[in-house]
Design a protein around this motif. Structure first.
Motif, short mmCIF file in Angstrom:
data_model
loop_
_atom_site.label_atom_id
_atom_site.label_comp_id
_atom_site.label_asym_id
_atom_site.label_seq_id
_atom_site.Cartn_x
_atom_site.Cartn_y
_atom_site.Cartn_z
N ASP A 58 -87.94 54.20 0.77
CA ASP A 58 -89.02 55.19 0.65
C ASP A 58 -89.90 55.29 1.91
O ASP A 58 -90.97 55.88 1.88
CB ASP A 58 -89.95 54.90 -0.55
N HIS A 59 -89.44 54.69 2.99
CA HIS A 59 -90.24 54.68 4.23
C HIS A 59 -89.58 55.49 5.34
O HIS A 59 -89.89 55.27 6.52
CB HIS A 59 -90.42 53.25 4.75
N ALA A 60 -88.67 56.43 5.03
CA ALA A 60 -87.88 57.05 6.10
C ALA A 60 -88.77 57.63 7.21
O ALA A 60 -88.56 57.35 8.39
CB ALA A 60 -86.98 58.15 5.51
N VAL A 61 -89.76 58.43 6.83
CA VAL A 61 -90.58 59.10 7.84
C VAL A 61 -91.43 58.08 8.60
O VAL A 61 -91.54 58.11 9.82
CB VAL A 61 -91.47 60.19 7.19
N TYR A 62 -92.01 57.15 7.85
CA TYR A 62 -92.84 56.10 8.47
C TYR A 62 -92.00 55.24 9.42
O TYR A 62 -92.40 54.96 10.55
CB TYR A 62 -93.49 55.26 7.37
N CYS A 63 -90.81 54.81 8.95
CA CYS A 63 -89.92 54.00 9.80
C CYS A 63 -89.59 54.74 11.09
O CYS A 63 -89.65 54.15 12.18
CB CYS A 63 -88.62 53.67 9.08
N MET A 64 -89.25 56.03 10.98
CA MET A 64 -88.92 56.80 12.18
C MET A 64 -90.10 56.84 13.14
O MET A 64 -89.94 56.74 14.36
CB MET A 64 -88.54 58.24 11.80
N SER A 65 -91.30 57.02 12.58
CA SER A 65 -92.49 57.16 13.46
C SER A 65 -92.75 55.85 14.21
O SER A 65 -93.12 55.86 15.39
CB SER A 65 -93.72 57.58 12.64
N LYS A 66 -92.53 54.72 13.55
CA LYS A 66 -92.79 53.43 14.22
C LYS A 66 -91.69 53.11 15.23
O LYS A 66 -91.96 52.50 16.27
CB LYS A 66 -92.96 52.32 13.18
N ALA A 67 -90.45 53.54 14.94
CA ALA A 67 -89.37 53.37 15.93
C ALA A 67 -89.70 54.20 17.17
O ALA A 67 -89.49 53.76 18.30
CB ALA A 67 -88.04 53.79 15.33
N ALA A 68 -90.26 55.40 16.95
CA ALA A 68 -90.64 56.26 18.08
C ALA A 68 -91.77 55.60 18.87
O ALA A 68 -91.78 55.64 20.11
CB ALA A 68 -91.07 57.63 17.57
N LEU A 69 -92.72 55.00 18.17
CA LEU A 69 -93.85 54.36 18.86
C LEU A 69 -93.34 53.17 19.70
O LEU A 69 -93.81 52.96 20.83
CB LEU A 69 -94.88 53.89 17.83
N ASP A 70 -92.38 52.42 19.17
CA ASP A 70 -91.82 51.31 19.95
C ASP A 70 -91.10 51.83 21.20
O ASP A 70 -91.17 51.21 22.27
CB ASP A 70 -90.84 50.48 19.09
N MET A 71 -90.43 52.96 21.08
CA MET A 71 -89.73 53.50 22.25
C MET A 71 -90.73 54.10 23.25
O MET A 71 -90.52 54.02 24.46
CB MET A 71 -88.67 54.53 21.82
N LEU A 72 -91.83 54.68 22.73
CA LEU A 72 -92.90 55.12 23.64
C LEU A 72 -93.43 53.92 24.42
O LEU A 72 -93.67 53.99 25.64
CB LEU A 72 -94.03 55.79 22.84
N THR A 73 -93.58 52.81 23.73
CA THR A 73 -94.06 51.57 24.37
C THR A 73 -93.15 51.19 25.55
O THR A 73 -93.62 50.89 26.66
CB THR A 73 -94.07 50.42 23.32
N LYS A 74 -91.84 51.24 25.31
CA LYS A 74 -90.90 50.80 26.35
C LYS A 74 -90.83 51.81 27.50
O LYS A 74 -90.79 51.41 28.67
CB LYS A 74 -89.50 50.63 25.74
N THR A 75 -90.84 53.09 27.18
CA THR A 75 -90.73 54.08 28.26
C THR A 75 -92.00 54.08 29.10
O THR A 75 -91.95 54.21 30.33
CB THR A 75 -90.45 55.49 27.71
N MET A 76 -93.15 53.92 28.45
CA MET A 76 -94.40 53.85 29.22
C MET A 76 -94.43 52.59 30.09
O MET A 76 -94.87 52.62 31.24
CB MET A 76 -95.62 53.86 28.29
N ALA A 77 -93.93 51.48 29.52
CA ALA A 77 -93.90 50.22 30.29
C ALA A 77 -93.10 50.42 31.57
O ALA A 77 -93.47 49.94 32.65
CB ALA A 77 -93.30 49.11 29.44
N LEU A 78 -91.99 51.15 31.45
CA LEU A 78 -91.14 51.41 32.61
C LEU A 78 -91.87 52.27 33.64
O LEU A 78 -91.86 51.97 34.84
CB LEU A 78 -89.87 52.13 32.12
N GLU A 79 -92.53 53.32 33.17
CA GLU A 79 -93.11 54.29 34.11
C GLU A 79 -94.44 53.85 34.71
O GLU A 79 -94.74 54.17 35.85
CB GLU A 79 -93.28 55.66 33.43
N VAL A 80 -95.27 53.16 33.93
CA VAL A 80 -96.60 52.83 34.47
C VAL A 80 -96.75 51.36 34.85
O VAL A 80 -97.76 50.98 35.46
CB VAL A 80 -97.75 53.31 33.54
N GLY A 81 -95.72 50.55 34.56
CA GLY A 81 -95.72 49.15 35.01
C GLY A 81 -96.00 49.01 36.50
O GLY A 81 -96.78 48.14 36.91
#
Ligand code: NAP
Length: 244
Positions: free
Chosen positions: A145-168
């Motif tokens: 029952d968490h499909a939308v929530y799970c997707m949003s948090k997976a997206a937030l984790d990937m935002l974390t990694k892509t930002m780490a790459l670009e602004v590190g």
């Protein structure tokens, strides 16, 4: 750990209640100038009544332009916690476009928006910084029952990694934390049913849900210079749930 945020300007979103509220109070206790952003004024009033040093900001993060103006007005920000989120718990087949849009607007797009403003300014000022995104175990594993929530948090984790790459390279660190269930208003929404709660607890090697302070402590650490080589990490705070 002797941590002191004196002289640091810190923005915490979703600070009106729950985990965000406790993060704001702790960062203020450690002498940071805390800006507490949330949607419901009464919750912010209650927070400021506890700690009058905290500056409240009442804004709906779904409003992209107003959020930009408001965050720009409090720059510079040295440390940021993207904590605000919603959880619409609906089976995959019944989830609606409104639930999808609301969840992604608050949990992903708002973190993107606020981070963009804060990071641009850090780079202009040639200042280092640290951002912590409050993700979830739900970003790494499927929950019923968490499909939308799970997707949003997976997206937030990937935002974390892509930002780490670009602004590190600007010495700005981005990390996320992924708590298991914490019995806040959001936690109660999904896990008040004792049978459901017990089946989740049975999968957590430590045999219990997390306390709010057990989320606040790692967030403080990741914001501080004590974690100066940690960038792009998604740190579980789940009592070992993901390890099994
Ligand atoms: P909560 O008690 O529901 O608090 C959420 C906060 O976000 C509230 O202060 C709320 O504002 C704010 N917010 C929501 N929509 C907003 C909007 N459109 N504009 C501005 N502010 C908005 O949730 P919580 O349990 O403390 O969760 C905090 C974080 O931990 C979230 O990212 C959540 O996904 C994550 N998390 C929670 C759990 C859990 O079991 N509780 C587990 C893993 C991860 P108002 O004050 O106006 O209501």
């Amino acid at each position: 750990m002797n941590i002191n945020f004196e002289g640091k300007r810190i923005l915490v979103t979703g600070a009106g209640q729950g985990i965000g509220k406790e993060i704001a109070l702790r960062l203020s206790k450690y002498k940071g100038q805390v800006f507490a952003l949330s949607k419901t004024k009464q919750n912010l009033d209650n927070l400021v009544a506890i700690d009058p040093k905290i500056q409240p900001i009442c804004v709906d993060l779904r409003d992209w332009n107003t959020t930009r103006k408001v965050v720009q007005s409090i720059l510079p920000i040295d440390l940021l916690v993207n904590n605000a989120a919603v959880a619409c718990l609906t089976p995959f087949l019944d989830a609606t476009p409104n639930e999808f849009d609301l969840t992604f607007d608050v949990n992903v797009k708002a973190a993107f928006n606020v981070s963009q403003i804060v990071v641009k300014n850090m780079i202009e000022r040639k200042c280092s910084g640290s951002i912590v995104n409050i993700s979830s175990q739900a970003g790494q594993v499927a929950l019923k029952d968490h499909a939308v929530y799970c997707m949003s948090k997976a997206a937030l984790d990937m935002l974390t990694k892509t930002m780490a790459l670009e602004v590190g390279p600007h010495n700005i660190r981005i990390n996320s934390v992924g708590p298991t269930v914490v019995m806040t208003e959001m936690g109660k929404l999904g896990w008040s049913d004792s049978q459901k709660a017990q089946s989740m607890i049975n999968k957590i090697p430590l045999g219990r849900f997390a306390d709010v302070d057990e989320v606040v402590d790692p967030v403080v650490y990741l914001l501080s210079d004590r974690s100066s080589m940690i960038n792009g990490a998604c740190l579980p705070i789940d009592g070992g749930f993901l390890a099994t």
